[in-house]
Structure formats: C-alpha cells, structure tokens
Design a protein around this motif. Structure first.
Motif, PDB file in Angstrom:
ATOM      1  N   SER A 478       0.814  -1.216   0.000  1.00  0.00           N
ATOM      2  CA  SER A 478       0.000   0.000   0.000  1.00  0.00           C
ATOM      3  C   SER A 478       0.844   1.261   0.000  1.00  0.00           C
ATOM      4  O   SER A 478       0.321   2.343  -0.295  1.00  0.00           O
ATOM      5  CB  SER A 478      -0.933  -0.001   1.211  1.00  0.00           C
ATOM      6  N   PHE A 479       2.115   1.154   0.367  1.00  0.00           N
ATOM      7  CA  PHE A 479       3.029   2.288   0.233  1.00  0.00           C
ATOM      8  C   PHE A 479       3.527   2.389  -1.197  1.00  0.00           C
ATOM      9  O   PHE A 479       3.605   3.486  -1.765  1.00  0.00           O
ATOM     10  CB  PHE A 479       4.216   2.113   1.190  1.00  0.00           C
ATOM     11  N   LEU A 480       3.833   1.262  -1.797  1.00  0.00           N
ATOM     12  CA  LEU A 480       4.453   1.246  -3.116  1.00  0.00           C
ATOM     13  C   LEU A 480       3.468   1.541  -4.243  1.00  0.00           C
ATOM     14  O   LEU A 480       3.830   2.155  -5.246  1.00  0.00           O
ATOM     15  CB  LEU A 480       5.099  -0.117  -3.366  1.00  0.00           C
ATOM     16  N   PHE A 481       2.220   1.091  -4.091  1.00  0.00           N
ATOM     17  CA  PHE A 481       1.233   1.224  -5.156  1.00  0.00           C
ATOM     18  C   PHE A 481      -0.128   1.563  -4.565  1.00  0.00           C
ATOM     19  O   PHE A 481      -0.432   1.204  -3.416  1.00  0.00           O
ATOM     20  CB  PHE A 481       1.103  -0.088  -5.949  1.00  0.00           C
ATOM     21  N   ASP A 482      -0.950   2.213  -5.375  1.00  0.00           N
ATOM     22  CA  ASP A 482      -2.348   2.379  -4.990  1.00  0.00           C
ATOM     23  C   ASP A 482      -3.072   1.077  -5.335  1.00  0.00           C
ATOM     24  O   ASP A 482      -3.607   0.902  -6.431  1.00  0.00           O
ATOM     25  CB  ASP A 482      -2.979   3.554  -5.730  1.00  0.00           C
ATOM     26  N   CYS A 483      -3.053   0.171  -4.377  1.00  0.00           N
ATOM     27  CA  CYS A 483      -3.680  -1.141  -4.570  1.00  0.00           C
ATOM     28  C   CYS A 483      -5.041  -1.201  -3.882  1.00  0.00           C
ATOM     29  O   CYS A 483      -5.566  -2.285  -3.633  1.00  0.00           O
ATOM     30  CB  CYS A 483      -2.768  -2.247  -4.052  1.00  0.00           C
ATOM     31  N   SER A 484      -5.619  -0.038  -3.571  1.00  0.00           N
ATOM     32  CA  SER A 484      -6.877  -0.009  -2.821  1.00  0.00           C
ATOM     33  C   SER A 484      -8.000  -0.706  -3.572  1.00  0.00           C
ATOM     34  O   SER A 484      -8.748  -1.501  -2.997  1.00  0.00           O
ATOM     35  CB  SER A 484      -7.273   1.436  -2.512  1.00  0.00           C
ATOM     36  N   GLY A 485      -8.137  -0.426  -4.871  1.00  0.00           N
ATOM     37  CA  GLY A 485      -9.203  -1.061  -5.631  1.00  0.00           C
ATOM     38  C   GLY A 485      -8.974  -2.540  -5.810  1.00  0.00           C
ATOM     39  O   GLY A 485      -9.901  -3.351  -5.675  1.00  0.00           O
ATOM     40  N   MET A 486      -7.732  -2.924  -6.079  1.00  0.00           N
ATOM     41  CA  MET A 486      -7.435  -4.334  -6.308  1.00  0.00           C
ATOM     42  C   MET A 486      -7.667  -5.159  -5.055  1.00  0.00           C
ATOM     43  O   MET A 486      -8.338  -6.203  -5.091  1.00  0.00           O
ATOM     44  CB  MET A 486      -5.991  -4.495  -6.773  1.00  0.00           C
ATOM     45  N   LEU A 487      -7.122  -4.722  -3.916  1.00  0.00           N
ATOM     46  CA  LEU A 487      -7.289  -5.504  -2.689  1.00  0.00           C
ATOM     47  C   LEU A 487      -8.725  -5.410  -2.177  1.00  0.00           C
ATOM     48  O   LEU A 487      -9.234  -6.362  -1.589  1.00  0.00           O
ATOM     49  CB  LEU A 487      -6.302  -5.040  -1.629  1.00  0.00           C
ATOM     50  N   GLY A 488      -9.379  -4.273  -2.389  1.00  0.00           N
ATOM     51  CA  GLY A 488     -10.785  -4.176  -1.998  1.00  0.00           C
ATOM     52  C   GLY A 488     -11.649  -5.154  -2.765  1.00  0.00           C
ATOM     53  O   GLY A 488     -12.557  -5.781  -2.210  1.00  0.00           O
TER      54      GLY A 488
END
Length: 865
Positions: A478-488
């Motif tokens: 979550s620091f390296l990439f905006d993975c909010s949509g993917m992990l959500g």
C-alpha cells in the motif's frame, strides 16, 4: 491567495468509465500557499443536456467524499468539477471537468448471453479454444459507442480488425459463480457507417484452465469457453443499436490450439486469417455458436485497473547451449511473456521456455513443478512476423529459444512485463546500494505477484491468492502502489468464499487444494486477512467503506477463532502453519519453526480481536467496540499467562515470539523492554542473521526499534551472510525469494519443494525501510496526519522516501554532514504531521516544506562518517 485543485479523482482513481456504483465518491488534491486550509467545497455536476447542479459541503475532507447528488442511472455520463473555499475565505478556481460514466448497473440492462464454439466442453473431446464473431450494419454515422465485455475464460475483442483496449487476461479472476467482472470500452472510433464486424479471441484462463497443485484441476467454474458482450451504439440521429452476444453469432476453431496460464500457448500461424474480424472478408468454416447461461446479476464493474503491459525489457546477455538452443538473460526476474520478431519457412516451430534461474548454463526448471511454461509458434512462411502469446503469463528471468532460423539476433526478442496497472505511489533511496537493490527487489515482486489478484508466486503451478502472504505484505504494497481497488475487490471474494462458520480459505478465490488444504481449517495469520487487510486499506487509503463492506466477514472470523480458543482465550488446537518458512525449518516441513505455532495463533487472536474492536469504533458500532475491546484484553492476559514468564521472556525463545509480543502490544512497559532486550540478544547471538518466517518477518525490525535497539535492527537488515535480506541481493536476486536460501551459498537451488525466486512475503521489511529509515508513517487514516521519525543508523549517510498519498506527495529526506543531522520534509494541503528528531525534539508541522537540523549523538555521527 487561494488554492488550486490539481487532481480530481473518482472512487479509486483512473478513468471513470463504466463505474459500477450510482454514487461514486470523490477525492481531490490541492496546491496552495503555506497555512492554507479547506473549509468547504462546491461540487458541480453537468449532464449531457448541459443542465448543471451544484452542492456545497461544509467539510475540510478531500478524500472519498460522498456523492452529494441523486443516484446516477445506468450508462449515465456527467461532468464533475469542484472548487474549494479556505478558512480565510479565498476561493479556488474550478477544477477541470472530469467525466464520470456509469456502466450497466441493473441486471435488466443486459441482453448479452455467453456464446462460444460448439465443441470442447466434454472431457476427452476437442478442447481447442474458439474465436467468435458477428457482422452487423449501421445505417447512420456513429455519435458514441460502448462495448461492455466479459468472458467465461479470458478474451481479446476486435472491431473491424482493430483490437479493443490494451488490457490483458480480462476479465481477471474472481469467485466467478458470484462475481464476474465486465469492462467498459469506448469504441466510438472503431465503428463506421455501413458494414462492421465484432469478434473475440478466447482462452481458458482461470475459468476453464488448469489450476492448483499436483496436476491441478480443470473446468473449476465451467466447461464452456464463451464471450459475453454488449455493444451499444448511439447514432447521430438519436437511435441506439445494440449488438449483443446471442445465437446470431458464429464461431470457428482458433489458430491457438492451446493456452494455459501454467503451461503456455501454442499458436499455428498457418491457420490464422488476419481478416477474420473485418467486414467483407471471404471466410469459411464458421458455424453457429453455442449459447450458455449466466445470471446477469453476477456481472459487476471492476474496481481496479486491468492487467497491462507496463514495461519492456531487453536481454542483457545471451549464449548458445551445447544442444544448440539460445538462452537469454533479461537481467531481471519478471512476470510477463516474450514478443519475438522472426522470419522463417512455413511449418517451422519456434519454442520458448522460461525459468527464474540457470544452473550450469541451462534453464533450471524443477522449481516450476508441473508448469510447462512453454510457448510454441508455428510460422506460415510469408515474411517477418511479430508474435507473442495472448493468454498466458510466465515468471522468469531467463528464456530458452529452440528452433530459431539462421543467426540469432537478441534485438528480435523483448520481454513484456505484465501486472495489474496500479499507480506507483512509493519510492525509497539510501546511501547503501545493497539496501536500494533490496527495495527494488520488493518492488519487482509486488509487480510480479499483483496479476489481477495478489498471488504467492508467478512461475510454478500455483499462483494462488494466499491470504496470509498478502496479510503480512499489505502495508508495504500500500506504500508502493495504490492497490486499494485491487485488494478491496479481492476482499469481496474472500467474504464470498468464506465458509458459513467463518473459516477463511487459505487462498482466495477458493479452489480445491487437495489433501493438504482440504477440508479447509481455520489458520492464524492466513485467516486474519479478513480483519487486518481491510484495516490496512483504511489506514493507508482512508477508506472506511471497505471496513463497512467487510464487517460481517471480519466479525465471522473473529467469532470463530474465539470459539476455537474457548473460555481460556488461548488458541492452542487445530492445524496451524505458524511462522511458515522459518529458516530453521527443514526443507520438507516449512511449518516446523522455532516459535510455537500456538503462540503465533494466540498472538494473532489478540491482534485481530483488537482490530475488530477498532473497526467497530470507526463504524460507530459502540457495543461491538466495547465488547471486542474487552475480549482482546482477556486474550492479552491469557497470552501473558500461557506464553510468557511475566517478566518479558516468552516460552518460545525465538525472534518471532518476541517480535509478535512487542509489536502486537502483548507485553508492555518493563516487560516489553525486557522482551526487546532478549530479542536484540538473540539477533546478536545469531550473528545478526534473520530467524523468522512469514509471521515474524514484518515485526522483528519494528520490535527492535520500538524497544530501543534500532542499531541492532540495522545490523539485522544490513547483514549479508545467509540467511539475510542482503544475502539474496549478493547472490544476484532481483526479486524477493520464498525461502531465505532459495539459492544455497554454493550457487545450487534449495532442494525444498517450496522454492520460488519471486515471493513478496519476506519483503514486508520494506515497511520498516519506509517508516524507520526514511521516517514516513501514517498517523491518521489516509495519511491525513503523518509521523516523520527517521532513525539514522547502520552507517547510512543519507536516506529518503516519497509517498503519493490520497492528499498528495509526502516526502522525507535526511543526510548527515559532519556530525549534524539535516532533515527536509514536505506535506500536501490537507495534512499535518509531527517531526521527531534524533536529539529528542518533536515539532508539529502543517503542509509545505520544512527543514530541520540537529546534532547527532556522537556514536551515530561517527558511525555515519
């Protein structure tokens, strides 16, 4: 002086085309003068007809602000702008208009049905994929057109000979029975007045292809291979034409005779017809399609970017083997596939093999287990051709080419890097080149294992969404990439696949796991992803919505493990992986760790129960917050009573045990200091070599730092003998390994079955690099408040970190100059922070750039030069 809106984003960012919600949330970043603060925002919405509505919100919030208008309908397109007012009364200019367009929000919007070839569904029959197509005529110019497309399998669509979009392996992998993504494409420019053709290539993908261990399983979600598409064309005269997949389509066997994610692809160019998706072509062999079934209520819009090619890598070296094959070294372990340009006679087969490592000059493929990772193209002999497989992906640094005609030119081959195209948001650099390479390795492992879902490894016959791996790694990712949509999105499948009693599968989406993983049993660290990963997304992206959506799942997990623990609040029964892949564990038993697996389970019982209480507090569930908070206290007391001596020593005298006890708040005060002292002593006695597996690795360096042993934490992280992080760097690793010694000191590969060279879990240490070395850590959800607390050490003379937070870029950069510590930090509008300096000074800061200087303690200043 007013602020300026510099970035208006919809939901999780990216183009807002085909949204799956009628009430999209809005976020914006601001540029403004020092001290400027937002007091309200005005949001304007403009419809296609030109009508405008506005809404004023008295709020200082900028992230995931609720939609202030009536619900949008299906296919509705509007323009959104915002302007903000400061507490000083200044008003910003309006932002540039941002288009917002919904997809098909209702099941009744769908006319499309899955269509495919009338062969290959029954076992033992022709399993070749098909291509499907349909011609149609438009009798007026096109004003706008949208293609809503998905598949049972994976697909690439074409219209009039042109590929639609640049996404790969669509629609990705979800729990297909409940959720199948469709993607929306603007295809206005691909259509013409008159005759048109739409078609699609199809491949097995995750839906019908081989998945799992020991040979795996086919047809887990269905036996059909089908395209699902609805092309909606608005003509300039106001009419709408809908071309949906139905029994008017036709199919033909594809020139791709086989495609599999593990095994690769075979493509016979002699059977290809470049005009198959072009109107007016004289084609034969096409037959009526078979129409399958699909509940349109299960078709959902994506919340994450698609998989794309994000980079191309050229070989850095090549050589010929005694067998006459060519081996290429790309200098980087990556995930993707090869694109070749070649000219040869008709019928010549060119075979591409892939591997992560070489041994004695040859590809070493044992670590692939039963994944063939083999692509074969048969030339048709009509001149140079550029080719790459469509529906497979490999994890590799090295490739072997067999059958190349004539002299080999390395310029004819490029590796195309594929992963979910998330926005990069994190950077780190220091004066230690080994540490920088370690961070780069973490970055590459994140890219390689974020291929639509968060996987454990990308190269062998597995590639599954292991819940424990991402649970420990999510803060770093979550620091390296905006993975909010993917992990959500992935968490929604976790909730779907969760058993009725609350048991979380070992991997999501759930597939049969064989005797080792069936029947599914609850396991600490892995099942705790149901609670802790949503919390990470809230902490890092400010998304309370994910907490609300995952509440039932998180609560079911905690209730289950509390039941398993019983009244004594100690989870000491059942199957546990514990501190998986502790370096002391034998190659054939990765769970045989130094730390008692039930100590690990009880520590996680406390940590998840505590975070469920915190989640309830955020959601306003006060009774739940009180109840689970009290239970967490009971679990903590039980842990201390069962697994410590009451004076800071744990019954498992191991690095992981003390790391968990300290970082999870199980021991506090003098007990925590004593535990930290013992942890530091254990690290020293081990020669600063790491002695943790998946559970202990994220907490050992933070626990040392928290208890006053930051120098020992540096010693641990900078150690170069085996096992250590920098050992992998010195051995030439360019990604994080599954085992600390996936490659042994003599250059041979570890004999254990679990031996991957691209596995992100042990890279969780990068969160310590960000928070402690660079000194960047969130102190409020979404980084609205930041703690700057760099801790120099390890002989480093400078370090820096940058993070593109939901509010904007945050940075910390320090250097040591003749015994003085110089620190520069920067914050975006809407945030504040506290700065801790090595001399003990603490300073509060608001947005802007700030510089600090202090004298270092003598030892630290001398060590840094």
């Amino acid at each position: 002086m007013s602020a300026t809106v510099i970035d208006l984003r919809i939901e999780h960012g990216g183009p807002a085309l085909g949204l799956g919600t009628p009430r999209p949330r809005l976020s914006w970043r601001l540029d403004g003068p020092s001290g400027w603060r937002q007091s309200s925002v005005e949001i304007a919405l403009e419809t296609r007809s030109g009508a405008t509505r506005t809404s004023v919100l008295e709020t200082d919030e900028q992230v995931l602000v609720a939609w202030p208008f009536a619900d949008l309908g299906s296919r509705e397109r509007v323009l959104v702008r915002v302007r903000v007012t400061g507490v000083d009364g200044s008003v910003s200019p309006w932002s540039d208009p941002t288009p917002v367009e919904t997809g098909l929000l209702l099941p009744t919007d769908w006319q499309a049905r899955p269509v495919g070839g009338a062969w290959g569904e029954a076992p033992g029959t022709d399993r070749r994929p098909s291509r499907v197509r349909r011609g149609f005529r438009l009798d007026a110019p096109v004003a706008a057109a949208r293609l809503y497309a998905s598949a049972h399998g994976v697909f690439e669509a074409e219209i009039n000979g042109a590929r639609v979009g640049d996404d790969e392996l669509s629609p990705g992998w979800t729990s297909y029975g409940s959720r199948l993504r469709y993607r929306t494409h603007d295809v206005t420019e691909l259509l013409v007045e008159g005759d048109n053709v739409i078609g699609a290539w199809l491949g097995d993908g995750w839906y019908r292809g081989r998945l799992g261990f020991n040979g795996g399983y086919h047809d887990l979600y269905g036996t059909d291979l089908s395209f699902i598409a609805q092309l909606e064309v608005d003509l300039v005269d106001g009419r709408r034409v809908v071309v949906a997949t139905d029994d008017r389509w036709e199919a033909r066997v594809s020139p791709i005779s086989f495609s599999g994610l593990y095994d690769g692809e075979r493509h016979d160019l002699r059977l290809d017809d470049d005009a198959w998706s072009i109107a007016g072509a004289d084609l034969d062999g096409w037959t009526p399609v078979t129409v399958a079934g699909r509940d349109p209520a299960t078709l959902v819009a994506p919340e994450q970017p698609p998989v794309r090619c994000t980079e191309e890598v050229r070989p850095v070296e090549h050589w010929r083997t005694p067998r006459g094959t060519v081996v290429l070294d790309f200098g980087q372990n990556l995930v993707g596939r090869l694109r070749i340009t070649v000219d040869g006679e008709a019928g010549r087969e060119i075979t591409l093999h892939h591997a992560e490592v070489v041994q004695d000059g040859e590809l070493y493929r044992r670590t692939l287990r039963l994944a063939a990772a083999e692509d074969v193209v048969t030339l048709r002999g009509d001149g140079p051709v550029t080719w790459e497989p469509r529906f497979t992906v490999h994890g590799f640094r090295y490739a072997e080419i067999t059958g190349w005609p004539g002299d080999f030119d390395p310029a004819a081959v490029v590796a195309r890097v594929l992963h979910t195209d998330m926005e990069r948001t994190g950077w780190f650099e220091s004066s230690d080149t080994g540490l920088n390479r370690l961070h780069e390795n973490v970055l590459w492992s994140t890219r390689g294992n974020f291929v639509d879902i968060p996987t454990d490894c990308p190269q062998r016959d597995e590639r599954l969404g292991w819940t424990g791996d991402i649970q420990v790694f999510a803060p770093t990712a979550s620091f390296l990439f905006d993975c909010s949509g993917m992990l959500g999105s992935w968490l929604q499948d976790l909730a779907i696949d969760q058993l009725p009693d609350g048991t979380v599968p070992w991997f999501v989406p759930r597939i049969p796991g064989g005797p080792s993983w069936e029947p599914i049993e609850p396991g600490a660290v892995w099942g705790d992803a149901a609670v802790l990963t949503p919390w990470t997304l809230y902490e890092r992206f400010g998304d309370a919505g994910v907490l609300a959506r995952q509440w039932d799942s998180a609560k079911a997990w905690v209730d289950l493990i509390l039941e398993r623990a019983g009244e004594d609040r100690v989870w000491d029964e059942g199957f546990q992986l514990g501190d998986w892949l502790d370096p002391a564990a034998p190659p054939d038993d990765p769970a045989d760790a130094l730390t008692d697996r039930h100590l690990v389970a009880t520590a996680y019982l406390h940590w998840s129960t505590r975070h469920l209480a915190l989640t309830a507090e955020v959601l306003g569930r006060d009774d739940d917050a009180t109840r689970y908070g009290a239970i967490a206290d009971e679990v903590r007391a039980a842990f201390v009573g069962r697994y410590t001596d009451g004076r800071g020593r744990t019954t498992s005298d191991a690095q992981t045990a003390y790391g968990l006890a300290v970082e999870f708040g199980l021991i506090e005060g003098e007990e925590a200091r004593a535990g930290g002292d013992r942890l530091a002593q254990l690290v020293a006695e081990a020669g600063n070599r790491i002695a943790t597996g998946f559970a202990g690795t994220p907490v050992v360096a933070p626990a040392l730092t928290r208890t006053g042993h930051v120098d020992r934490a540096y010693d641990l992280v900078l150690e170069r003998s085996c096992p250590s992080w920098l050992y992998t760097v010195d051995m030439g690793g360019t990604t994080i390994w599954e085992r600390w010694d996936s490659m042994l000191p003599d250059g041979t590969v570890n004999p254990g079955e679990m031996t991957s060279f691209n596995h992100y879990a042990l890279g969780a240490v990068a969160d310590w690099l960000h928070s402690t070395v660079a000194g960047l850590a969130p102190a409020a959800p979404g980084w609205r408040r930041v703690r700057f607390a760099p801790r120099p050490g390890g002989g480093l003379t400078h370090a820096s970190g940058r993070h593109l937070s939901p509010y904007g870029e945050i940075s910390s950069e320090w250097r040591i100059d003749r015994g003085a510590f110089l620190l520069t930090v920067a914050l975006p509008v809407g945030t504040s922070g506290s700065v801790w300096l090595p001399d003990g000074t603490t300073v509060e800061v608001r947005h802007g750039r700030h510089e600090f200087r202090c004298e270092l303690p003598t030892a630290a200043g001398e060590a840094a030069g």
